[in-house]
Scaffold this motif. Structure first.
Motif, PDB file in Angstrom:
ATOM      1  N   LYS A  20      -8.318 -14.183   1.079  1.00 55.39           N
ATOM      2  CA  LYS A  20      -7.263 -15.033   1.625  1.00 55.39           C
ATOM      3  C   LYS A  20      -7.438 -15.236   3.134  1.00 55.39           C
ATOM      4  O   LYS A  20      -8.306 -14.625   3.749  1.00 55.39           O
ATOM      5  CB  LYS A  20      -5.897 -14.404   1.311  1.00 55.39           C
ATOM      6  CG  LYS A  20      -5.573 -14.411  -0.196  1.00 55.39           C
ATOM      7  CD  LYS A  20      -4.166 -13.882  -0.463  1.00 55.39           C
ATOM      8  CE  LYS A  20      -3.836 -13.947  -1.956  1.00 55.39           C
ATOM      9  NZ  LYS A  20      -2.474 -13.423  -2.238  1.00 55.39           N
ATOM     10  N   CYS A  23      -5.649 -11.920   5.053  1.00 53.68           N
ATOM     11  CA  CYS A  23      -5.790 -10.555   4.522  1.00 53.68           C
ATOM     12  C   CYS A  23      -7.009 -10.546   3.613  1.00 53.68           C
ATOM     13  O   CYS A  23      -7.645 -11.571   3.407  1.00 53.68           O
ATOM     14  CB  CYS A  23      -4.532 -10.146   3.748  1.00 53.68           C
ATOM     15  SG  CYS A  23      -4.223 -11.162   2.296  1.00 53.68           S
ATOM     16  N   CYS A  25      -7.115  -9.851   0.347  1.00 51.78           N
ATOM     17  CA  CYS A  25      -6.858 -10.068  -1.083  1.00 51.78           C
ATOM     18  C   CYS A  25      -7.757 -11.181  -1.621  1.00 51.78           C
ATOM     19  O   CYS A  25      -8.123 -12.093  -0.895  1.00 51.78           O
ATOM     20  CB  CYS A  25      -5.404 -10.481  -1.304  1.00 51.78           C
ATOM     21  SG  CYS A  25      -4.215  -9.200  -0.936  1.00 51.78           S
ATOM     22  N   CYS A  37      -1.997  -9.279  -4.251  1.00 53.22           N
ATOM     23  CA  CYS A  37      -1.104  -9.300  -3.092  1.00 53.22           C
ATOM     24  C   CYS A  37      -1.198  -7.976  -2.354  1.00 53.22           C
ATOM     25  O   CYS A  37      -1.548  -6.957  -2.935  1.00 53.22           O
ATOM     26  CB  CYS A  37       0.339  -9.488  -3.532  1.00 53.22           C
ATOM     27  SG  CYS A  37       0.595 -10.940  -4.537  1.00 53.22           S
ATOM     28  N   CYS A  38      -0.883  -8.032  -1.066  1.00 51.98           N
ATOM     29  CA  CYS A  38      -0.861  -6.825  -0.246  1.00 51.98           C
ATOM     30  C   CYS A  38       0.322  -6.954   0.712  1.00 51.98           C
ATOM     31  O   CYS A  38       1.002  -7.982   0.728  1.00 51.98           O
ATOM     32  CB  CYS A  38      -2.181  -6.680   0.507  1.00 51.98           C
ATOM     33  SG  CYS A  38      -2.376  -7.901   1.823  1.00 51.98           S
ATOM     34  N   CYS A  41       0.133 -10.448   2.781  1.00 54.14           N
ATOM     35  CA  CYS A  41       0.445 -11.742   2.172  1.00 54.14           C
ATOM     36  C   CYS A  41       1.786 -11.727   1.439  1.00 54.14           C
ATOM     37  O   CYS A  41       2.285 -12.782   1.052  1.00 54.14           O
ATOM     38  CB  CYS A  41      -0.688 -12.252   1.285  1.00 54.14           C
ATOM     39  SG  CYS A  41      -1.189 -11.155  -0.026  1.00 54.14           S
TER      40      CYS A  41
END
Ligand SMILES: [Zn+2]
Length: 474
Positions: A20, A23, A25, A37-38, A41
């Motif tokens: 992304k 980040c 991901c 997701c993290c 995000c």
């Protein structure tokens, strides 16, 4: 009254980066909801975004292929809006200093050339996806934070045809540049249309509406036509156009109001304090530009000069990158690229259009195809049998040689068989033979047809013709 429509586009394209934009991901399409997701995000407090270098390279490439100026200084801003598809409640985007400015792209509509001006291209993050089921709404944030470029055009369009031609051209450029997969059905490229009408001859533009969520080329064209008709009817009846966002209901062929359109100041943009601005050096830009692959126009020029292919064939080949890549593989080391091109544009494309050949999962190589064409043009295979073999290759794969061997499809040099078949045909059609001998050339076609049917491609048309003439004259 007669009205003149004016349109501008906002095209969103997801970039083909692995991760992304802020980040690490995965940026791949799909996945179980909310598994990619993290904390960054999904917008948890205290996290810090880090800009993806590859995404910046890709937008610069997009700028070059659309003839833009690349800003030497660029920075990011927060676009504030509160909606469940964006957990941070702001989108990191670019307002006053986008990466690309002032470009243009040429299109061809009804054989006429037209230039569409690009206002800007900026880099931002995609939002999540909401699914509504009755009174329940579900949020999937896998898409949240996927790098997105927004291409904003000037209001240079005056028909649905122009819009569609431009959108197709942009898809082609992005695909060739290798920066977006342009899968409309997966939402990796999307198009919003700003549209207004004004009485013919009027200098002033009318109030515009924005059409959103158009997910196919057909929907874009139909939605534009429906919206032009709606606005015209409204004005004819003394009504007023309201500036708003509308969606298209394809089943009913009408556009419906979604929400009133916000102006830029409603988003309260301000500089993002987490992402430092970037200053590009000339060397950095030159390095990125040098990595651009061959673009469609360059490929067309190469096909025309190196292989002597007609403009028409070259246009058809380059207008799908998969076809063009296949052609490049086929003609590499091949003696007759022109024959390969014409069989590709003819028989191969016919089957692509019928859905018999799937360009995404080709079961044979360009080399296999080139050899098939060579056999056809050197009289080793008849037209019919070459078609038969191509059909077999499309369905089950395999080399043309194996298929021709297995099904005995080669043209044979067996003159005895040919001679016997032709004797037989002449003997069983005494009336037609007599007609030919008395000067009626038209029955020759009948004999050719009979011979082809009996021989099933085992002799070349030339050999059949020679034998027929010789024997009929006797
Ligand atoms: Zn993440």
């Amino acid at each position: 009254m007669r009205y003149y429509p004016t349109m501008g586009l906002e095209i969103h394209a997801e970039l083909l980066t692995k991760s992304k934009v802020f980040c690490s991901c995965s940026a791949e399409f799909g996945g179980e909801p909310n598994t990619r997701c993290c904390p960054v995000c999904s917008g948890l407090p205290g996290t810090l975004p880090v800009l993806n270098r590859r995404a910046v390279e890709y937008i610069i490439k997009a700028g070059y292929v659309m003839n833009c100026d690349i800003s030497r200084f660029t920075k990011w801003d927060r676009k504030n809006y509160f909606y469940p598809d964006l957990p941070k409640a702001y989108q990191i985007s670019q307002m006053p200093r986008p990466v690309c400015l002032d470009g243009h792209v040429d299109i061809k509509v009804n054989d006429e050339d037209k230039t569409i001006r690009i206002n800007r291209i900026h880099l931002e993050e995609d939002a999540g996806k909401l699914t509504h089921e009755g009174r329940i709404s579900l949020a999937d944030y896998n898409r949240c934070g996927i790098p997105l470029i927004e291409i904003v055009t000037e209001p240079d369009f005056h028909s649905a045809e122009e819009v569609v031609a431009f959108f197709e051209k942009i898809k082609l450029l992005l695909l060739y540049a290798g920066i977006c997969d342009c899968k409309m059905e997966q939402g990796s490229i999307r198009c919003d249309v700003n549209i207004s009408i004004a009485p013919e001859g009027s200098e002033q533009l009318g109030t515009r509406t924005e059409l959103k969520n158009l997910n196919s080329l057909k929907a874009i064209a139909k939605a534009i036509e429906a919206e032009i008709a709606r606005q015209a009817e409204m004005l004819d009846n003394g009504g007023e156009i309201v500036q708003e966002t509308r969606r298209f209901n394809e089943a009913a062929m009408e556009t419906l109001a979604m929400r009133s359109k916000e102006d830029a100041h409603d988003y309260r943009y301000f500089p993002d304090p987490d992402i430092p601005p970037i200053i590009f050096t000339e060397e950095e830009l030159a390095d990125i530009r040098a990595t651009l692959p061959e673009m469609p126009e360059q490929r067309m020029a190469r096909y025309r000069t190196a292989y002597g292919i007609s403009e028409n064939d070259a246009v058809i080949i380059v207008s799908d990158k998969r076809v063009s890549d296949f052609f490049d593989e086929a003609v590499d080391g091949c003696k007759s690229p022109k024959n390969v091109a014409s069989y590709l544009v003819g028989e191969f494309m016919r089957r692509v259009n019928l859905g018999e050949i799937d360009l995404d999962v080709l079961k044979f190589s360009g080399k296999d195809f080139a050899r098939l064409v060579e056999y056809l043009y050197s009289d080793k295979l008849s037209q019919n049998n070459a078609k038969l073999i191509l059909g077999e290759m499309a369905q089950h794969g395999g080399s043309p040689e194996t298929i021709a061997d297995e099904q005995e499809l080669w043209i044979k040099e067996d003159t005895e068989q040919l001679s016997a078949v032709i004797d037989e045909i002449i003997a069983s059609n005494p009336k037609a033979s007599e007609q030919y001998r008395s000067g009626d050339q038209k029955v020759f076609g009948f004999f050719m047809g009979q011979a082809n049917k009996a021989l099933k491609g085992a002799a070349s048309p030339k050999a059949i013709q020679e034998q027929l003439i010789a024997k009929l004259r006797r």
